[in-house]
Design a protein around this motif. Structure first.
Motif, mmCIF file in Angstrom:
data_model
loop_
_atom_site.group_PDB
_atom_site.id
_atom_site.type_symbol
_atom_site.label_atom_id
_atom_site.label_comp_id
_atom_site.label_asym_id
_atom_site.label_seq_id
_atom_site.Cartn_x
_atom_site.Cartn_y
_atom_site.Cartn_z
ATOM 1 N N UNK A 1 1.970 2.374 17.468
ATOM 2 C CA UNK A 1 0.999 3.432 17.698
ATOM 3 C C UNK A 1 0.608 3.959 16.327
ATOM 4 N N UNK A 2 -0.691 4.090 16.072
ATOM 5 C CA UNK A 2 -1.128 4.531 14.745
ATOM 6 C C UNK A 2 -2.067 5.722 14.852
ATOM 7 N N UNK B 1 6.678 8.115 9.934
ATOM 8 C CA UNK B 1 7.077 7.277 11.055
ATOM 9 C C UNK B 1 7.873 8.156 11.997
ATOM 10 N N UNK B 2 7.484 8.176 13.243
ATOM 11 C CA UNK B 2 8.106 9.059 14.229
ATOM 12 C C UNK B 2 8.256 10.472 13.667
ATOM 13 N N UNK B 3 7.179 10.932 13.054
ATOM 14 C CA UNK B 3 7.085 12.298 12.525
ATOM 15 C C UNK B 3 7.908 12.584 11.273
ATOM 16 N N UNK B 4 8.580 11.566 10.719
ATOM 17 C CA UNK B 4 9.357 11.784 9.493
ATOM 18 C C UNK B 4 8.714 11.017 8.334
ATOM 19 N N UNK C 1 6.744 -0.778 3.345
ATOM 20 C CA UNK C 1 7.383 -0.287 4.559
ATOM 21 C C UNK C 1 7.123 -1.229 5.742
ATOM 22 N N UNK C 2 8.184 -1.863 6.214
ATOM 23 C CA UNK C 2 8.067 -2.817 7.334
ATOM 24 C C UNK C 2 8.114 -2.048 8.657
ATOM 25 N N UNK D 1 5.875 4.954 15.995
ATOM 26 C CA UNK D 1 4.716 5.843 15.950
ATOM 27 C C UNK D 1 4.406 6.152 14.482
ATOM 28 N N UNK D 2 3.349 5.486 13.975
ATOM 29 C CA UNK D 2 3.002 5.651 12.547
ATOM 30 C C UNK D 2 1.878 6.663 12.399
ATOM 31 N N UNK D 3 1.899 7.386 11.280
ATOM 32 C CA UNK D 3 0.838 8.368 11.067
ATOM 33 C C UNK D 3 0.510 8.487 9.577
ATOM 34 N N UNK D 4 -0.762 8.633 9.249
ATOM 35 C CA UNK D 4 -1.129 9.097 7.913
ATOM 36 C C UNK D 4 -1.692 10.498 8.102
#
Ligand code: CBY
Length: 430
Positions: free
Chosen positions: A334-335, A403-406, A415-416, A422-425
């Motif tokens: 999920x991005x 990743x997962x909010x961290x 980063x693999x 759950x990925x986020x920028x």
């Protein structure tokens, strides 16, 4: 007359504050040298598209006594190609000077003196920017520390008072999002220690007041670095540990022996090498000197550069690459891009993909929302803008990776990602 008076005061201070010039170092024993081979292989066998990526590596290899004509030529070429070095940041230029100047005799260093004058200018521009933009430098304090270190080691001009005022522990530039940056603090300790040594040796003049401040700043930074020591011995994280070790090597008169178990730190780092923690050449370059008991302050000691290689038995085979499975299996992640609103999508990528691959896939799905730009940094690709919104050092804004909010502890190129992650920028302030 006045000068000798100052010097005698400094001498007195030296003996009262620094009982000994002891330097406590723990290093990898000869029997264990082969455990360093993956680091050296990574550094020697990587292709460096930009000369500046090679600077860190060349510097590190020289410090442990390994010659690499190829890399040196590549850097010299870069220096000749763009004489003004306009596109280099201050810290990049400082690294270039450190790498080229390391282990040279005095006539050769002279050739690079124009680089040192360019650095003097760039350092002043950093300070000017801080005056105009609420104390924010053009780059960051890690680079300002590299600047001072290079100016100090290679006889550049800088004002001691300016340095004294810049490097107080309270300065916000030592922190990112409230978190003390061990990398930055460690580099500052190395720079301040160099400055202090020059004062003590009578190569630089200053008054008692500044000298006292430099001591105090070093002391507080060392304390802060030690407070970031983890149970397994790492200081900050695995990537800051090498430079933290160097800082602790040169500042051993500021802490007690029982405050740091160097051997434990060393053992933990050695265990991480075969796990691939240092696959990025810069990561390998930043850990290697400390493991060999070297610090950036040894760069101008000829003797220190020459020794070492004789003992290191280097095997330069290509790194063993993990054979990719013939039919790639796919994973789903999920991005999201978060500015004020959150824009999300699901992305399918081959197993083993990195954060950047996910961002590229998302961009293909929806260009308007997920478009982004990257620049190549010494640690690999660095995200500079998403949806056209650009990171800005004057405003301390950047694109944070989570990743997962961290927050993740590697860049987009390393980063693999994992299935279901759950990925986020996120548009953030540091
Ligand atoms: N080098 C520099 O100028 C970088 C200095 C440094 C302190 C550096 C870490 C330490 C080092 N040893 O090189 C640094 N990062 C800085 C200053 C910054 C800020 C950059 C902006 C500025 N003012 O110059 C900033 C914005 C706070 C920052 N780092 C962001 C990030 C994230 C990048 C995301 C993106 N947009 O691409 C990221 C991924 C953290 C996140 N979760 O968002 C990040 N940094 C990381 C993980 C790291 C480590 C890299 C580790 C790795 N294996 O890839 C780091 C070593 C480093 C590079 N950052 Co910054 C810190 C660590 O974990 N110990 C000088 C130049 C000449 O080379």
């Amino acid at each position: 007359m006045r000068q000798s008076h100052q010097l005698s005061l400094v001498g007195f201070l030296l003996f009262s504050l620094i009982p000994s010039q002891l330097c406590t170092i723990c290093e990898v024993s000869k029997e264990n040298f082969s455990r360093l081979n993956p680091l050296i292989n990574t550094m020697i066998n990587s292709k460096y598209s930009k000369g500046i990526q090679a600077a860190n590596v060349l510097l590190s290899l020289k410090l442990v006594g390994i010659q690499n004509q190829n890399l040196e030529q590549q850097l010299i070429q870069q220096v000749h190609d763009n004489e003004e070095n306009k596109d280099l940041t201050s810290g990049q230029l400082a690294l270039l000077i450190l790498a080229l100047g390391a282990c040279q005799n005095s006539d050769e260093t002279f050739v690079y003196s124009y680089l040192v004058s360019q650095l003097e200018k760039k350092f002043q521009e950093e300070i000017k920017n801080m005056e105009v933009h609420h104390g924010n430098p053009l780059t960051n304090y890690y680079q300002l520390s590299l600047d001072v270190l290079a100016l100090c080691l290679f006889n550049g001009n800088y004002s001691i008072t300016e340095v004294t005022n810049l490097f107080t522990l309270e300065n916000k530039n030592f922190y990112f999002g409230g978190q003390f940056s061990v990398d930055t603090g460690a580099m500052a300790v190395l720079a301040l220690t160099c400055v202090k040594k020059r004062i003590v040796n009578g190569q630089t003049e200053t008054d008692e007041e500044n000298f006292k401040h430099i001591n105090n700043h070093t002391q507080s930074l060392v304390k802060k670095i030690l407070s970031e020591k983890k149970e397994n011995g790492l200081i900050g994280n695995i990537f800051s540990t090498g430079e933290a070790m160097q800082a602790l090597f040169v500042s051993s008169n500021y802490y007690n022996k029982n405050e740091w178990n160097c051997q434990q730190t060393l053992d933990t780092v050695l265990k991480e090498i075969p796990r691939g923690a240092f696959r990025v050449p810069t990561a390998a370059a930043q850990i290697l000197p400390a493991l060999m008991g070297k610090t950036y302050l040894d760069l101008t000691k000829n003797s220190s550069c020459a020794s070492g290689s004789g003992n290191l038995n280097i095997s330069t085979q290509e790194p063993v690459s993990v054979a990719p499975t013939s039919s790639p299996s796919y994973i789903l992640v999920h991005y999201s891009v978060k500015i004020n609103e959150t824009y999300s999508t699901n992305v399918t990528v081959p197993k083993g993909s990195v954060f950047l691959d996910v961002m590229e896939e998302a961009q293909k799905i929806n260009e308007a929302v997920f478009r982004f730009t990257v620049v190549e940094s010494s640690w690999g690709p660095y995200i500079t803008s998403v949806q056209g919104l650009k990171a800005n050092n004057n405003h301390r804004t950047y694109w944070e990776l989570l990743s997962d909010n961290k927050p993740v502890s590697q860049g987009v190129g390393s980063y693999v990602v994992h299935n279901g992650e759950k990925l986020e920028v996120r548009w953030s302030k540091y």
